[in-house]
Design an enzyme around this catalytic site. Sequence first.
Site, PDB file in Angstrom:
ATOM      1  N   ASN A 116       0.957  -1.249  -0.127  1.00 29.50           N
ATOM      2  CA  ASN A 116       0.001   0.075   0.038  1.00 29.50           C
ATOM      3  C   ASN A 116       0.870   1.093  -0.026  1.00 29.50           C
ATOM      4  O   ASN A 116       1.837   1.106   0.428  1.00 29.50           O
ATOM      5  CB  ASN A 116      -0.777   0.149   1.298  1.00 29.50           C
ATOM      6  CG  ASN A 116      -2.009  -0.758   1.090  1.00 29.50           C
ATOM      7  OD1 ASN A 116      -2.513  -1.050  -0.204  1.00 29.50           O
ATOM      8  ND2 ASN A 116      -2.571  -1.072   2.103  1.00 29.50           N
ATOM      9  N   LYS A 146      11.769 -16.838  -7.847  1.00 24.74           N
ATOM     10  CA  LYS A 146      11.193 -15.658  -8.834  1.00 24.74           C
ATOM     11  C   LYS A 146      10.462 -16.522  -9.858  1.00 24.74           C
ATOM     12  O   LYS A 146      11.048 -17.240 -10.515  1.00 24.74           O
ATOM     13  CB  LYS A 146      12.667 -14.854  -9.425  1.00 24.74           C
ATOM     14  CG  LYS A 146      12.196 -14.007  -9.983  1.00 24.74           C
ATOM     15  CD  LYS A 146      13.211 -12.934 -10.648  1.00 24.74           C
ATOM     16  CE  LYS A 146      12.751 -11.962 -11.416  1.00 24.74           C
ATOM     17  NZ  LYS A 146      13.986 -11.487 -12.429  1.00 24.74           N
ATOM     18  N   ASP A 186      -5.214  -5.545   2.545  1.00 20.12           N
ATOM     19  CA  ASP A 186      -6.209  -6.113   2.853  1.00 20.12           C
ATOM     20  C   ASP A 186      -6.202  -7.748   2.376  1.00 20.12           C
ATOM     21  O   ASP A 186      -6.976  -8.654   2.839  1.00 20.12           O
ATOM     22  CB  ASP A 186      -7.551  -5.488   2.071  1.00 20.12           C
ATOM     23  CG  ASP A 186      -7.902  -4.234   2.856  1.00 20.12           C
ATOM     24  OD1 ASP A 186      -7.564  -4.195   4.029  1.00 20.12           O
ATOM     25  OD2 ASP A 186      -8.192  -3.377   2.024  1.00 20.12           O
ATOM     26  N   PRO A 192      -5.786 -10.989   8.068  1.00 18.88           N
ATOM     27  CA  PRO A 192      -6.391 -10.716   9.253  1.00 18.88           C
ATOM     28  C   PRO A 192      -6.592  -9.140   9.514  1.00 18.88           C
ATOM     29  O   PRO A 192      -5.644  -8.308   9.163  1.00 18.88           O
ATOM     30  CB  PRO A 192      -5.551 -11.393  10.176  1.00 18.88           C
ATOM     31  CG  PRO A 192      -4.436 -11.248   9.588  1.00 18.88           C
ATOM     32  CD  PRO A 192      -4.514 -11.598   8.243  1.00 18.88           C
TER      33      PRO A 192
HETATM   34  N1  CTP Z   1      -6.318  -2.299   9.727  1.00 18.96           N
HETATM   35  C1  CTP Z   1      -5.716  -3.197  10.416  1.00 18.96           C
HETATM   36  N2  CTP Z   1      -5.750  -4.629   9.612  1.00 18.96           N
HETATM   37  C2  CTP Z   1      -6.282  -4.762   8.353  1.00 18.96           C
HETATM   38  C3  CTP Z   1      -6.709  -3.621   7.595  1.00 18.96           C
HETATM   39  C4  CTP Z   1      -6.731  -2.236   8.320  1.00 18.96           C
HETATM   40  O1  CTP Z   1      -5.446  -3.235  11.234  1.00 18.96           O
HETATM   41  N3  CTP Z   1      -6.197  -5.991   7.635  1.00 18.96           N
HETATM   42  C5  CTP Z   1      -6.449  -1.037  10.316  1.00 18.96           C
HETATM   43  C6  CTP Z   1      -5.807   0.083   9.850  1.00 18.96           C
HETATM   44  O2  CTP Z   1      -4.449   0.097  10.517  1.00 18.96           O
HETATM   45  C7  CTP Z   1      -6.499   1.220  10.004  1.00 18.96           C
HETATM   46  C8  CTP Z   1      -7.989   0.825   9.763  1.00 18.96           C
HETATM   47  O3  CTP Z   1      -7.866  -0.517  10.067  1.00 18.96           O
HETATM   48  O4  CTP Z   1      -6.562   1.760  11.451  1.00 18.96           O
HETATM   49  C9  CTP Z   1      -8.575   1.151   8.457  1.00 18.96           C
HETATM   50  O5  CTP Z   1      -9.595   0.407   8.242  1.00 18.96           O
HETATM   51  P1  CTP Z   1     -10.031  -0.495   6.821  1.00 18.96           P
HETATM   52  O6  CTP Z   1     -11.392  -0.781   6.857  1.00 18.96           O
HETATM   53  O7  CTP Z   1      -9.135  -1.519   6.649  1.00 18.96           O
HETATM   54  O8  CTP Z   1      -9.878   0.524   5.793  1.00 18.96           O
HETATM   55  P2  CTP Z   1      -9.696   0.424   4.247  1.00 18.96           P
HETATM   56  O9  CTP Z   1      -8.551  -0.406   3.930  1.00 18.96           O
HETATM   57  O10 CTP Z   1      -9.462   1.865   3.567  1.00 18.96           O
HETATM   58  O11 CTP Z   1     -10.879  -0.110   4.143  1.00 18.96           O
HETATM   59  P3  CTP Z   1     -11.934  -0.128   2.833  1.00 18.96           P
HETATM   60  O12 CTP Z   1     -10.817  -0.690   1.713  1.00 18.96           O
HETATM   61  O13 CTP Z   1     -13.032  -1.150   2.950  1.00 18.96           O
HETATM   62  O14 CTP Z   1     -12.378   1.183   2.696  1.00 18.96           O
END
Ligand code: CTP
Length: 402
Positions: free
Chosen positions: A210, A289, A279, A305
């Site tokens: 990301n 590779k 995610d 998770p």
């Molecule tokens: N977070 C986490 N673990 C994940 C995903 C996110 O701890 N696997 C935490 C991030 O550190 C942040 C918050 O969750 O504090 C972000 O929420 P999230 O719903 O994941 O945001 P997005 O990824 O932007 O979700 P979406 O794509 O559904 O908008």
Amino acid sequence: MPSLADQHIVLGITGGIAAYKSAELTRRLMDHGAQVQVVMTDAAKAFIAPLTLQALSGRAVRDTLLDPSAESGMGHIEIARWADRLVVAPASADFIARLAGGMASDLLAAVCLATSAPVVLAPAMNQGMWRKSATQRNIATLKADGVTILGPASGEQACGDVGPGRMLEPGEIISHLTHSGQAKALDGTHVTITAGPTWEAIDPVRGLSNHSSGKMGYAVAAAAAAAGAAVTLVSGPTALDPPPGIQYRPVRSAEEMLAAVEQDIEACDVFIGVAAVADYRPAQSENSKIKKNAESVTLELVRNPDILARVAQQQKRPFTVGFAAETDQPIAYAREKLHNKGLDLIAVNQIDEANNPFGSDQNRLVLISKNDEIDLGRDSKSALAEQLISEIAHRYHGPHSA
Ligand code: CTP
């Protein structure tokens, strides 16, 4: 009344170019009403003349352990007893190593060993020497022994290198000394923070990640430490140096991040998830590779998770704070996340043309809880981090909002 009125401060000076700042530090300690006894190592005298410090402190500088004339007057034990505080600035790598080893091989080391007064060190050295694992081991030992380490700061060094190792400025050291007696907002708490991106390996050279510089999370870690918390920073790969005085756990993938968070989550009072966690991760990560033999490849992804949600779902959960970056309807989506993940607070930044926080030193944050909404406005990430920590401390000590 001056803030250090009548405090007995032993100012230790060791060998390093930053010793020139000790003259200014002496003068400012005197301005704050302190009585200052300067103790120098032999190496320090190669950088600054004892006469300068004698003139500024109004006391003869002490530099010899086995000095028959002094031992009958104020010997090392007397200096150790006289001190209300002992400040070593600059503290060289060599001196830090000797102190960590419990050595008493010169007057300053002997005074540090003998004193029951709090000891504060302001390290100063080349960035390579600071980063060496031997130095980091010694610093960890001293911290565990109750020694306070101030800095070092990062930046351009006298030797031309750039990195951590610069002694803090006299004003910053004075500020610590004048504030350290006062209670701080997160004293006695343990705060765990995730920061940076995660890296989900596809093969040894490729991966999914990301967009995240880690600057916001590192600023939050620094602000929590400044507010008196014991901080654990679990960070994905970034180009940043961890803030001084915190426990740093570097990780790569979301699964590693979760494992590092879970290590001592039971002792955690406040959890702040700032990391941009991927995610999804590849269902399979190849050990070799992948060669481009095929015209197209299909990558199967599986869900990672949700670290933040896992923390919030714990039976004995800490005060739990999330971050959200949104392009559309930021407040509505953030409220949904607050509710779905069971958070106490969420900090949301809207990403648009006026605010693109990625890699920037600026951000714009709105804090949302079940009961209220506070716009912190647009500011530097460190100023926003301070405001966020102050809001968290206020709510943590009051009734939880979730
Ligand atoms: N977070 C986490 N673990 C994940 C995903 C996110 O701890 N696997 C935490 C991030 O550190 C942040 C918050 O969750 O504090 C972000 O929420 P999230 O719903 O994941 O945001 P997005 O990824 O932007 O979700 P979406 O794509 O559904 O908008």
